[in-house]
Design a protein around this motif. Structure first.
Motif, PDB file in Angstrom:
ATOM      1  N   TYR A  85       0.827  -1.217   0.000  1.00 17.58           N
ATOM      2  CA  TYR A  85       0.000   0.000   0.000  1.00 17.58           C
ATOM      3  C   TYR A  85       0.860   1.266   0.000  1.00 17.58           C
ATOM      4  O   TYR A  85       0.704   2.119  -0.871  1.00 17.58           O
ATOM      5  N   GLU A  86       1.794   1.348   0.960  1.00 14.08           N
ATOM      6  CA  GLU A  86       2.602   2.567   1.099  1.00 14.08           C
ATOM      7  C   GLU A  86       3.404   2.848  -0.174  1.00 14.08           C
ATOM      8  O   GLU A  86       3.459   3.981  -0.660  1.00 14.08           O
ATOM      9  N   GLU A  87       4.007   1.814  -0.706  1.00 15.59           N
ATOM     10  CA  GLU A  87       4.819   2.003  -1.918  1.00 15.59           C
ATOM     11  C   GLU A  87       3.961   2.369  -3.127  1.00 15.59           C
ATOM     12  O   GLU A  87       4.350   3.204  -3.952  1.00 15.59           O
ATOM     13  N   MET A  88       2.793   1.744  -3.233  1.00 13.45           N
ATOM     14  CA  MET A  88       1.912   2.060  -4.373  1.00 13.45           C
ATOM     15  C   MET A  88       1.436   3.508  -4.302  1.00 13.45           C
ATOM     16  O   MET A  88       1.312   4.177  -5.332  1.00 13.45           O
ATOM     17  N   ILE A  89       1.167   3.998  -3.083  1.00  7.43           N
ATOM     18  CA  ILE A  89       0.728   5.400  -2.923  1.00  7.43           C
ATOM     19  C   ILE A  89       1.839   6.341  -3.376  1.00  7.43           C
ATOM     20  O   ILE A  89       1.608   7.269  -4.167  1.00  7.43           O
ATOM     21  N   LYS A  90       3.065   6.066  -2.880  1.00  6.15           N
ATOM     22  CA  LYS A  90       4.206   6.934  -3.222  1.00  6.15           C
ATOM     23  C   LYS A  90       4.438   6.916  -4.744  1.00  6.15           C
ATOM     24  O   LYS A  90       4.535   7.967  -5.377  1.00  6.15           O
ATOM     25  N   GLU A  91       4.476   5.706  -5.295  1.00  4.95           N
ATOM     26  CA  GLU A  91       4.752   5.563  -6.717  1.00  4.95           C
ATOM     27  C   GLU A  91       3.628   6.170  -7.560  1.00  4.95           C
ATOM     28  O   GLU A  91       3.870   6.873  -8.548  1.00  4.95           O
ATOM     29  N   GLY A  92       2.389   5.899  -7.153  1.00  5.72           N
ATOM     30  CA  GLY A  92       1.240   6.401  -7.902  1.00  5.72           C
ATOM     31  C   GLY A  92       1.199   7.923  -7.906  1.00  5.72           C
ATOM     32  O   GLY A  92       0.871   8.540  -8.930  1.00  5.72           O
ATOM     33  N   GLU A  93       1.542   8.539  -6.780  1.00  2.78           N
ATOM     34  CA  GLU A  93       1.541  10.007  -6.717  1.00  2.78           C
ATOM     35  C   GLU A  93       2.612  10.579  -7.636  1.00  2.78           C
ATOM     36  O   GLU A  93       2.394  11.594  -8.296  1.00  2.78           O
ATOM     37  N   GLU A  94       3.757   9.895  -7.682  1.00  2.00           N
ATOM     38  CA  GLU A  94       4.831  10.355  -8.585  1.00  2.00           C
ATOM     39  C   GLU A  94       4.403  10.223 -10.046  1.00  2.00           C
ATOM     40  O   GLU A  94       4.647  11.107 -10.861  1.00  2.00           O
ATOM     41  N   LEU A  95       3.730   9.107 -10.359  1.00  2.00           N
ATOM     42  CA  LEU A  95       3.259   8.904 -11.741  1.00  2.00           C
ATOM     43  C   LEU A  95       2.209   9.954 -12.099  1.00  2.00           C
ATOM     44  O   LEU A  95       2.255  10.548 -13.181  1.00  2.00           O
ATOM     45  N   ALA A  96       1.278  10.190 -11.181  1.00  2.50           N
ATOM     46  CA  ALA A  96       0.193  11.159 -11.445  1.00  2.50           C
ATOM     47  C   ALA A  96       0.743  12.570 -11.650  1.00  2.50           C
ATOM     48  O   ALA A  96       0.125  13.381 -12.358  1.00  2.50           O
ATOM     49  N   ALA A  97       1.908  12.849 -11.038  1.00  2.00           N
ATOM     50  CA  ALA A  97       2.498  14.194 -11.159  1.00  2.00           C
ATOM     51  C   ALA A  97       3.138  14.415 -12.534  1.00  2.00           C
ATOM     52  O   ALA A  97       3.430  15.553 -12.905  1.00  2.00           O
ATOM     53  N   ILE A  98       3.343  13.355 -13.313  1.00  2.00           N
ATOM     54  CA  ILE A  98       4.000  13.488 -14.627  1.00  2.00           C
ATOM     55  C   ILE A  98       3.159  14.339 -15.573  1.00  2.00           C
ATOM     56  O   ILE A  98       3.656  15.197 -16.289  1.00  2.00           O
ATOM     57  N   HIS A  99       1.815  14.075 -15.565  1.00  2.00           N
ATOM     58  CA  HIS A  99       0.924  14.754 -16.527  1.00  2.00           C
ATOM     59  C   HIS A  99      -0.515  14.580 -16.035  1.00  2.00           C
ATOM     60  O   HIS A  99      -0.846  13.532 -15.470  1.00  2.00           O
ATOM     61  N   PRO A 100      -1.382  15.563 -16.267  1.00  2.00           N
ATOM     62  CA  PRO A 100      -2.782  15.436 -15.798  1.00  2.00           C
ATOM     63  C   PRO A 100      -3.534  14.244 -16.414  1.00  2.00           C
ATOM     64  O   PRO A 100      -4.536  13.798 -15.852  1.00  2.00           O
ATOM     65  N   ASN A 101      -3.073  13.736 -17.566  1.00  2.00           N
ATOM     66  CA  ASN A 101      -3.787  12.615 -18.204  1.00  2.00           C
ATOM     67  C   ASN A 101      -3.343  11.238 -17.722  1.00  2.00           C
ATOM     68  O   ASN A 101      -3.875  10.225 -18.188  1.00  2.00           O
ATOM     69  N   ILE A 102      -2.383  11.201 -16.790  1.00  2.00           N
ATOM     70  CA  ILE A 102      -1.919   9.895 -16.290  1.00  2.00           C
ATOM     71  C   ILE A 102      -2.998   9.253 -15.411  1.00  2.00           C
ATOM     72  O   ILE A 102      -3.596   9.900 -14.542  1.00  2.00           O
ATOM     73  N   VAL A 103      -3.256   7.965 -15.685  1.00  2.00           N
ATOM     74  CA  VAL A 103      -4.163   7.139 -14.882  1.00  2.00           C
ATOM     75  C   VAL A 103      -3.288   6.112 -14.163  1.00  2.00           C
ATOM     76  O   VAL A 103      -2.517   5.406 -14.819  1.00  2.00           O
ATOM     77  N   VAL A 104      -3.376   6.067 -12.846  1.00  2.00           N
ATOM     78  CA  VAL A 104      -2.502   5.164 -12.083  1.00  2.00           C
ATOM     79  C   VAL A 104      -3.078   3.746 -12.145  1.00  2.00           C
ATOM     80  O   VAL A 104      -4.217   3.506 -11.741  1.00  2.00           O
ATOM     81  N   LYS A 105      -2.265   2.830 -12.666  1.00  2.00           N
ATOM     82  CA  LYS A 105      -2.727   1.448 -12.855  1.00  2.00           C
ATOM     83  C   LYS A 105      -2.276   0.614 -11.651  1.00  2.00           C
ATOM     84  O   LYS A 105      -1.082   0.538 -11.346  1.00  2.00           O
TER      85      LYS A 105
END
Ligand code: G3P
Length: 217
Positions: free
Chosen positions: A67-87
């Motif tokens: 959970y903790e790692e997915m949150i950290k990673e997902g937030e970083e991915l989402a910050a790349i571009h507004p169209n990013i969908v975290v899988k």
């Protein structure tokens, strides 16, 4: 029905985009590895490049499973571009992560869905998309399209907003059958999308029209 392309190959993404029918892109770690992308920065840059080619939802998959790692990673991915969908994978920590991102207004795609129960849980957790893997069910002699039908019925019963993103598409018939069932989105390799174009009577008919056009002067 929305059309996504299921690849990390930039040439194929550009070709589908040029066709004018592309609504988004899905990737996964296997597809990224196939393109020789490795290292966190290179992965982020690749997603950024895809977002610059296609103006639509771009699924970027987390590589971690807690959970903790997915949150950290997902937030970083989402910050790349507004169209990013975290899988996010359909596991217990993944369901918690779906709820977290849903509460924060970050789009998610719950991947590796192989049962109606998993799709129900993902919808309850507020997933934007669920990805049932049609082809991989067919591979083990289980009707993948039946799963799409089950999820459609359940989501209709309760008016869930979660969109059914039919994945692991292997043929143009998969795409047509998903459209008949009412999947919201299909994500497909380019050849199955291009195969929808083809009909021998179209080719024969066009050859005749071109020949007759020459007689018109
Ligand atoms: O992106 C997930 C899914 O579409 C994978 O497809 O062909 O590897 O089963 P496939």
């Amino acid at each position: 029905m929305k059309f996504f392309i299921d690849t990390a190959n930039l040439e194929q993404i550009k070709e589908a985009q040029d066709l004018g029918i592309l609504d988004g892109v899905t990737t996964n770690p296997s597809l990224m590895a196939k393109e020789g992308i490795s290292g966190a920065e290179a992965i982020k840059q690749h997603y950024k490049t895809i977002c610059e080619i296609v103006d639509g939802d771009i699924s970027a998959e987390v590589l971690s499973t807690t959970y903790e790692e997915m949150i950290k990673e997902g937030e970083e991915l989402a910050a790349i571009h507004p169209n990013i969908v975290v899988k996010i994978p359909m596991i217990k920590d993944g369901v918690k992560a779906l709820k977290y991102f849903s509460d924060k207004g970050i789009k998610t795609n719950c991947t590796l869905i192989f049962s109606a129960g998993q799709a129900l849980l993902a919808a309850k957790a507020g997933a934007t998309y669920v990805s049932p893997f049609l082809g991989r069910l067919d591979d083990i002699s289980t009707d993948g399209l039946n799963l799409i039908e089950e999820i459609r019925t359940i989501y209709n019963n309760y008016m869930y907003d979660t969109e059914i993103l039919a994945a692991s598409i292997r043929s143009p018939m998969h795409i047509i059958n998903c459209a008949k069932i009412g999947a919201d989105v299909i994500t497909s390799p380019l050849p199955s999308i291009l195969a929808l174009l083809k009909h021998p009577l179209t080719d024969l008919g066009l050859a005749q029209f071109v020949a007759d056009a020459k007689k018109l002067g």
